[in-house]
Design a protein around this motif. Sequence first.
Motif, PDB file in Angstrom:
ATOM      1  N   MET A   5       0.999  -1.176  -0.111  1.00  0.00           N
ATOM      2  CA  MET A   5      -0.140   0.004  -0.029  1.00  0.00           C
ATOM      3  C   MET A   5       0.970   1.229  -0.065  1.00  0.00           C
ATOM      4  SD  MET A   5      -2.980   1.057   2.957  1.00  0.00           S
ATOM      5  CE  MET A   5      -1.809   1.402   4.204  1.00  0.00           C
ATOM      6  N   THR A   6       0.598   2.223  -1.042  1.00  0.00           N
ATOM      7  CA  THR A   6       1.236   3.418  -0.897  1.00  0.00           C
ATOM      8  C   THR A   6       0.889   4.223   0.197  1.00  0.00           C
ATOM      9  OG1 THR A   6       1.535   3.089  -3.516  1.00  0.00           O
ATOM     10  CG2 THR A   6       1.955   5.467  -2.458  1.00  0.00           C
ATOM     11  N   ILE A   7       2.218   4.721   1.052  1.00  0.00           N
ATOM     12  CA  ILE A   7       1.851   5.618   1.877  1.00  0.00           C
ATOM     13  C   ILE A   7       2.696   6.783   1.499  1.00  0.00           C
ATOM     14  CG2 ILE A   7       1.267   3.833   3.636  1.00  0.00           C
ATOM     15  CD1 ILE A   7       4.074   4.141   4.829  1.00  0.00           C
ATOM     16  N   PRO A   8       2.489   8.080   2.379  1.00  0.00           N
ATOM     17  CA  PRO A   8       3.311   9.409   2.368  1.00  0.00           C
ATOM     18  C   PRO A   8       4.530   9.129   2.705  1.00  0.00           C
ATOM     19  CG  PRO A   8       1.190   9.703   3.224  1.00  0.00           C
ATOM     20  CD  PRO A   8       1.237   8.262   3.285  1.00  0.00           C
ATOM     21  N   ASP A   9       5.420  10.024   2.073  1.00  0.00           N
ATOM     22  CA  ASP A   9       6.622  10.118   2.435  1.00  0.00           C
ATOM     23  C   ASP A   9       7.088  10.709   3.726  1.00  0.00           C
ATOM     24  OD1 ASP A   9       9.606   9.913   2.162  1.00  0.00           O
ATOM     25  OD2 ASP A   9       9.756  11.597   0.829  1.00  0.00           O
ATOM     26  N   VAL A  10       6.656   9.938   4.779  1.00  0.00           N
ATOM     27  CA  VAL A  10       6.849  10.578   6.154  1.00  0.00           C
ATOM     28  C   VAL A  10       7.881   9.668   6.857  1.00  0.00           C
ATOM     29  CG1 VAL A  10       4.422  11.549   6.286  1.00  0.00           C
ATOM     30  CG2 VAL A  10       4.961   9.105   7.040  1.00  0.00           C
ATOM     31  N   GLY A  11       8.433  10.305   8.114  1.00  0.00           N
ATOM     32  CA  GLY A  11       9.242   9.633   8.851  1.00  0.00           C
ATOM     33  C   GLY A  11      10.691   9.437   8.249  1.00  0.00           C
ATOM     34  N   ASP A  12      11.543   8.578   9.000  1.00  0.00           N
ATOM     35  CA  ASP A  12      12.795   8.109   8.191  1.00  0.00           C
ATOM     36  C   ASP A  12      12.653   6.825   7.499  1.00  0.00           C
ATOM     37  OD1 ASP A  12      14.100  10.190   9.639  1.00  0.00           O
ATOM     38  OD2 ASP A  12      14.209   9.053  11.453  1.00  0.00           O
ATOM     39  N   ASP A  13      12.017   6.113   7.722  1.00  0.00           N
ATOM     40  CA  ASP A  13      11.386   4.778   7.243  1.00  0.00           C
ATOM     41  C   ASP A  13      10.070   4.617   7.070  1.00  0.00           C
ATOM     42  OD1 ASP A  13      14.234   3.897   6.668  1.00  0.00           O
ATOM     43  OD2 ASP A  13      14.531   3.944   8.531  1.00  0.00           O
ATOM     44  N   ARG A  14       9.601   3.871   6.297  1.00  0.00           N
ATOM     45  CA  ARG A  14       7.862   3.375   6.469  1.00  0.00           C
ATOM     46  C   ARG A  14       7.886   2.212   5.763  1.00  0.00           C
ATOM     47  NH1 ARG A  14      10.153   6.658   2.981  1.00  0.00           N
ATOM     48  NH2 ARG A  14      10.245   8.109   4.536  1.00  0.00           N
ATOM     49  N   TYR A  15       6.509   1.777   5.994  1.00  0.00           N
ATOM     50  CA  TYR A  15       6.047   0.444   5.126  1.00  0.00           C
ATOM     51  C   TYR A  15       4.547   0.523   5.375  1.00  0.00           C
ATOM     52  CZ  TYR A  15       4.762  -4.432   4.590  1.00  0.00           C
ATOM     53  OH  TYR A  15       4.087  -5.471   4.012  1.00  0.00           O
ATOM     54  N   GLY A  16       4.025   0.067   4.151  1.00  0.00           N
ATOM     55  CA  GLY A  16       2.512   0.105   4.234  1.00  0.00           C
ATOM     56  C   GLY A  16       2.012  -1.196   3.454  1.00  0.00           C
ATOM     57  N   ASP A  17       0.990  -1.814   3.877  1.00  0.00           N
ATOM     58  CA  ASP A  17       0.320  -2.860   3.137  1.00  0.00           C
ATOM     59  C   ASP A  17      -1.111  -3.013   3.665  1.00  0.00           C
ATOM     60  OD1 ASP A  17      -0.492  -4.661   5.312  1.00  0.00           O
ATOM     61  OD2 ASP A  17       1.522  -5.400   5.532  1.00  0.00           O
ATOM     62  N   THR A  62     -10.358   5.767   2.063  1.00  0.00           N
ATOM     63  CA  THR A  62      -9.614   5.271   0.897  1.00  0.00           C
ATOM     64  C   THR A  62      -8.170   5.319   1.149  1.00  0.00           C
ATOM     65  OG1 THR A  62      -9.214   7.534   0.241  1.00  0.00           O
ATOM     66  CG2 THR A  62     -11.047   6.684  -0.704  1.00  0.00           C
ATOM     67  N   THR A  63      -7.347   4.776   0.294  1.00  0.00           N
ATOM     68  CA  THR A  63      -5.822   5.034   0.608  1.00  0.00           C
ATOM     69  C   THR A  63      -5.378   6.488   0.957  1.00  0.00           C
ATOM     70  OG1 THR A  63      -5.416   3.085  -0.929  1.00  0.00           O
ATOM     71  CG2 THR A  63      -3.561   4.188  -0.225  1.00  0.00           C
ATOM     72  N   GLU A  64      -6.029   7.224   0.191  1.00  0.00           N
ATOM     73  CA  GLU A  64      -5.511   8.828   0.575  1.00  0.00           C
ATOM     74  C   GLU A  64      -6.172   9.182   1.929  1.00  0.00           C
ATOM     75  OE1 GLU A  64      -7.568   7.876  -2.342  1.00  0.00           O
ATOM     76  OE2 GLU A  64      -5.477   7.898  -3.645  1.00  0.00           O
ATOM     77  N   ASP A  65      -7.072   8.647   2.364  1.00  0.00           N
ATOM     78  CA  ASP A  65      -7.426   8.802   3.527  1.00  0.00           C
ATOM     79  C   ASP A  65      -6.398   8.459   4.879  1.00  0.00           C
ATOM     80  OD1 ASP A  65      -9.987  10.156   3.075  1.00  0.00           O
ATOM     81  OD2 ASP A  65     -11.304   8.168   3.035  1.00  0.00           O
ATOM     82  N   ILE A  66      -5.986   7.079   4.411  1.00  0.00           N
ATOM     83  CA  ILE A  66      -5.070   6.640   5.351  1.00  0.00           C
ATOM     84  C   ILE A  66      -3.860   7.233   5.561  1.00  0.00           C
ATOM     85  CG2 ILE A  66      -3.898   4.289   5.753  1.00  0.00           C
ATOM     86  CD1 ILE A  66      -6.954   4.223   5.991  1.00  0.00           C
ATOM     87  N   GLY A  67      -3.407   7.951   4.195  1.00  0.00           N
ATOM     88  CA  GLY A  67      -2.549   8.977   3.976  1.00  0.00           C
ATOM     89  C   GLY A  67      -2.367   9.886   4.978  1.00  0.00           C
ATOM     90  N   THR A  68      -3.729  10.529   5.027  1.00  0.00           N
ATOM     91  CA  THR A  68      -3.868  11.801   5.719  1.00  0.00           C
ATOM     92  C   THR A  68      -4.057  11.466   7.320  1.00  0.00           C
ATOM     93  OG1 THR A  68      -5.405  12.780   4.087  1.00  0.00           O
ATOM     94  CG2 THR A  68      -5.577  13.461   6.454  1.00  0.00           C
TER      95      THR A  68
END
Length: 78
Positions: A5-17, A62-68
């Motif tokens: 799952m694509t997530i925003p470019d936040v933090g130092d490292d990130r992972y989404g599914d 939506t995935t965009e909501d999750i990103g927010t």
Amino acid sequence: MTEPMTIPDVGDDRYGDLTTIEEAGGGAYWLLHNSVVRQGPVLMDLQVVDIVMGEGVEPAFTTEDIGTFLTTAVDKLS
């Protein structure tokens, strides 16, 4: 079934599914939006569960909501 799952470019490292689970009988399915973010020494896990039940019903998030949600949560770490 689990897929990236694509997530925003936040933090130092990130992972989404995104994991989709269909209930027996097919009357509903669950969408498990999972995000893990490392910000310095802090590791944050955010999980949003969206249960979709009934004919013609669309998921609430939506995935965009999750990103927010994720961006807001990471901003609060500072």
